[in-house]
Design a protein around this motif. Structure first.
Motif: not given
Length: 87
Positions: A1-7, A11-18, A46-51, A53-56
């Motif tokens: 996600m462009p400009g991901d601030s870690g907010a 994180n919730a959006s990334r987790r939903r996508a994962a 890299p945070a997308n991959r981490e999210a 992998e966590k779901v997996c």
């Protein structure tokens, strides 16, 4: 996600996508367009991959996803010794 601030909302959006990707890839064969979109999303940050992998790790083994992961040289998370095998 462009400009991901870690907010938290990012994180919730990334987790939903994962979770959505895991569900799509686990439930049926993805279309070529979905596969391309998955790889783009996975490698964008890299945070997308981490999210993902966590779901997996949470939702089960990657038996059904291994061919897709291997095809795109995506490294699956390592199973821990105490993770029971799933049938």
């Amino acid at each position: 996600m462009p400009g991901d601030s870690g907010a938290p909302s990012d994180n919730a959006s990334r987790r939903r996508a994962a979770i959505e990707w895991w569900t799509t890839l686990d439930c049926r064969a993805p279309t070529p367009q979905e596969r391309e979109a998955f790889v783009r999303w996975l490698t964008r940050d890299p945070a997308n991959r981490e999210a993902f992998e966590k779901v997996c790790r949470i939702w089960g083994n990657l038996k059904g996803l291994r061919p897709l992961i291997d095809k795109f040289e995506v490294t699956p998370p390592r199973r821990r010794a105490f993770d029971p095998p799933r049938a």
